[in-house]
Write a protein that holds these residues in place. Structure first.
Motif, short mmCIF file in Angstrom:
data_model
loop_
_atom_site.label_atom_id
_atom_site.label_comp_id
_atom_site.label_asym_id
_atom_site.label_seq_id
_atom_site.Cartn_x
_atom_site.Cartn_y
_atom_site.Cartn_z
N ASP A 43 0.81 -1.21 0.00
CA ASP A 43 0.00 0.00 0.00
C ASP A 43 0.85 1.27 0.00
O ASP A 43 0.34 2.37 -0.24
CB ASP A 43 -0.91 0.02 1.22
N GLU A 73 -11.78 -1.68 -5.91
CA GLU A 73 -11.48 -1.59 -4.48
C GLU A 73 -11.40 -2.98 -3.88
O GLU A 73 -12.28 -3.82 -4.10
CB GLU A 73 -12.56 -0.78 -3.76
N THR A 74 -10.36 -3.23 -3.08
CA THR A 74 -10.16 -4.57 -2.53
C THR A 74 -10.60 -4.72 -1.08
O THR A 74 -10.79 -5.84 -0.60
CB THR A 74 -8.67 -4.96 -2.59
N ASP A 473 -6.45 -1.92 -6.40
CA ASP A 473 -6.28 -0.61 -5.79
C ASP A 473 -5.47 0.37 -6.64
O ASP A 473 -4.68 1.16 -6.11
CB ASP A 473 -5.62 -0.75 -4.40
#
Length: 579
Positions: A43, A73-74, A473
């Protein structure tokens, strides 16, 4: 998808060089990058700048310039690290309003509650292509904002034969069927259609399984995962492997022709022991009936031969498509088929997990397939990566289907390769072998991604097949094919006795030479829907193209098409009978 602890001894031997696996093909395999702290924190990556564009690049990323800013979106922001978030999502290329321009449906994915681990769906987006080639978000206007499950896959098909493509969305939770009303809007008809599919569904395909002229629906199930079902023994900061769960069943639904579907899973002999991530509907044995090939994760793949009666015959093991060449099941994801060597038969391709070769199987006829990954120069090429979205497309318009593979890990802290991985582009050299054209793909390919679904199609109608890619993402990537196509004919097949979308149709381009075999398929790739139109590149002096078509109704016809127009609609029943 496997956890690193599930790797067999034989595969570790290959990795460490104790066998000659790396040198089996001509393509030099990329080496796994060292896993750094950056890769352990996907991330918060250190940005990797894309290289500058070059004149020889095959693809150009035009996403921002054309208004494509949607993303999948995960739920990873919750920090729960579930198997659910690793599967990712797909993307669809479909002309939903029949204006001659491909539109984009981007699957939304979902979020995960940090405390309870309960998932919740995020709406996808429908992007309509305008006259200036820019894309406009019309999700609300199209009435596609109804709540869904945590979504993964998209497939389009005209289930009511009205000429407008309907959409089926696969989800963790409840799947959704949207009927296209033909006025730019959709209506959610899931319950009235009898498609109350619950659990964890991934890939899907529309095809006429029982020969009644209506598109039936196959839906692949993954595993029986429940929120917080693995938290007590989960490794910290990473996701559990699928082997920790039981398989979720696949389903086959027959289209009754009145807007309703009937679940015939048991009657049709559909197995319940797969962990499906990919499904392909195509006529793989050239008998005029559509077959179903299911790519399963960590267990044997399934193959159902089409037939007039139930149960269908499952023949993956006897055909040579259940396992790899050593008789071992693989972590299979994306799946596709094409005639790669020009012998008139559809060969199959499956993208697999790291330390496994992606699998190319040549069709020998008589329902038999032979592994040919090494023979075609592909051994070792994908072993460093985890392959997801994939497919055959003639990107350079030379008449031979090339390959793309979208890669990205599922383990955040893999011992063998990084979380973000580069995509691969492989050029078909005259049906003899594939060549890795790394360095020619374009700037987007020079940066590693956690890519998942990909859809191919000529969205700008210039004859060159483009790509759209969904990654975890990060924004959707719309990749324009820069290879010039001087002259081409784009074929759109329309069924009359067969379903209007004639999945399973086979087209043989008899003239100009060399002879080429094309096919209409559904479900190809990974969780995505590609443009069903077929492009035939031709030389500038060709005035007519001669085709032979085998329809799903098993009608055989010939067509002769003028090349004065680039778009040709081939309608069942309007050709001439073969001699």
């Amino acid at each position: 998808m496997r956890g690193p602890w599930s790797i067999s001894f034989a595969k570790l031997v290959c990795l460490t060089g104790l066998c000659a696996c790396w040198g089996c093909g001509s393509a030099k395999p990329p080496q796994p990058a060292e896993v750094t702290s950056t890769q352990s924190q996907p991330d918060k990556p250190v940005p990797t700048p894309a290289r500058p564009p070059r004149a020889e690049d095959w693809f150009e990323d035009v996403s921002s310039a054309l208004g494509v800013r949607t993303r999948f979106e995960t739920g990873r922001a919750a920090g729960r690290n579930t198997l659910l978030e690793t599967v990712g999502g797909g993307v669809g290329l479909v002309d939903y309003d029949r204006d001659g321009r491909l539109d984009i449906y981007s699957v939304g994915g979902g979020i995960i509650d940090k405390t309870s681990e309960q998932p919740q769906g995020v709406p996808g987006q429908l992007l309509r292509q305008r006259h200036d080639e820019r894309f406009q978000d019309v999700t609300t206007a199209a009435r596609l904002t109804d709540p869904t499950g945590y979504s993964h896959g998209i497939v389009a098909g005209d289930f009511d034969n009205d000429g407008f493509s309907d959409l089926f969305l696969t989800c963790y939770g409840s799947c959704v069927l949207w009927r296209n009303l033909g006025d730019g809007t959709f209506d959610a008809v899931t319950e009235s259609a009898g498609l109350t599919v619950h659990g964890w569904s991934t890939a899907a395909a529309f095809a006429d399984v029982n020969d009644d002229g209506n598109a039936d629906l196959f839906v692949a199930g993954y595993v029986d995962w429940l929120p917080d079902s693995y938290s007590a023994s989960r490794p910290p900061d990473d996701v559990p492997p699928p082997q920790q769960y039981s398989p979720a069943p696949d389903h086959l639904y027959l289209n009754l022709g009145d807007g309703r579907f009937e679940d015939v899973t048991s009657r049709a002999g559909i197995r319940s022991d797969g962990m499906g991530l990919g499904v392909l509907a195509a006529d793989l044995n050239s008998d005029g009936r559509v077959d179903l090939y299911v790519a399963n994760d960590v267990v044997a793949n399934h193959l159902y031969w089409g037939g007039a009666d139930f149960p269908l015959r499952e023949a993956a093991e006897s055909s040579g498509l259940a396992y790899n060449e050593t008789g071992t099941p693989e972590g299979s994801m994306g799946v596709d088929a094409a005639d790669v060597n020009g012998d008139g038969r559809l060969d199959t391709w499956v993208a697999n997990f790291e330390l496994e070769d992606n699998s190319l199987s040549l069709n020998l006829g008589d329902g038999l397939f032979q592994h040919a990954t090494a023979r075609m120069g592909l051994a070792g090429q994908g072993r460093a990566f985890v392959g997801f979205g994939t497919g055959f497309q003639d990107f350079d318009a030379d008449g031979w289907p090339d390959l793309y593979v979208l890669n990205g890990h599922v383990q955040y802290h893999s011992r063998f390769s990084p979380f973000r991985q580069p995509a691969s582009l492989l050029r078909n050299r005259d049906g003899q072998r594939f060549e890795d054209v790394t360095g020619q793909e374009g700037p987007w390919f020079s940066v590693p991604h956690t890519a998942r679904g990909g859809a191919a199609g000529d969205w700008n109608n210039d004859g060159a097949v483009d790509l759209v890619v969904s990654s975890l993402d990060e924004p959707l990537a719309l990749l324009r094919n820069r290879n010039p196509v001087k002259k081409f004919v784009r074929l759109q097949l329309v069924g009359t006795v067969s379903p209007r979308d004639p999945v399973g149709a086979t087209i043989v381009v008899e003239e100009p030479l060399p002879v080429r075999t094309l096919a209409v398929m559904s479900g190809r790739g990974y969780l995505s829907h590609s443009d069903p139109r077929l492009i035939v590149p031709i030389s500038s002096d060709v005035e007519r193209v001669k085709l032979a078509v085998l329809w799903p109704s098993r009608l055989r016809e010939r067509f002769e098409i003028s090349t004065e127009r680039e778009e040709a609609v081939i309608v069942e029943g309007r050709g001439t009978k073969p001699d």
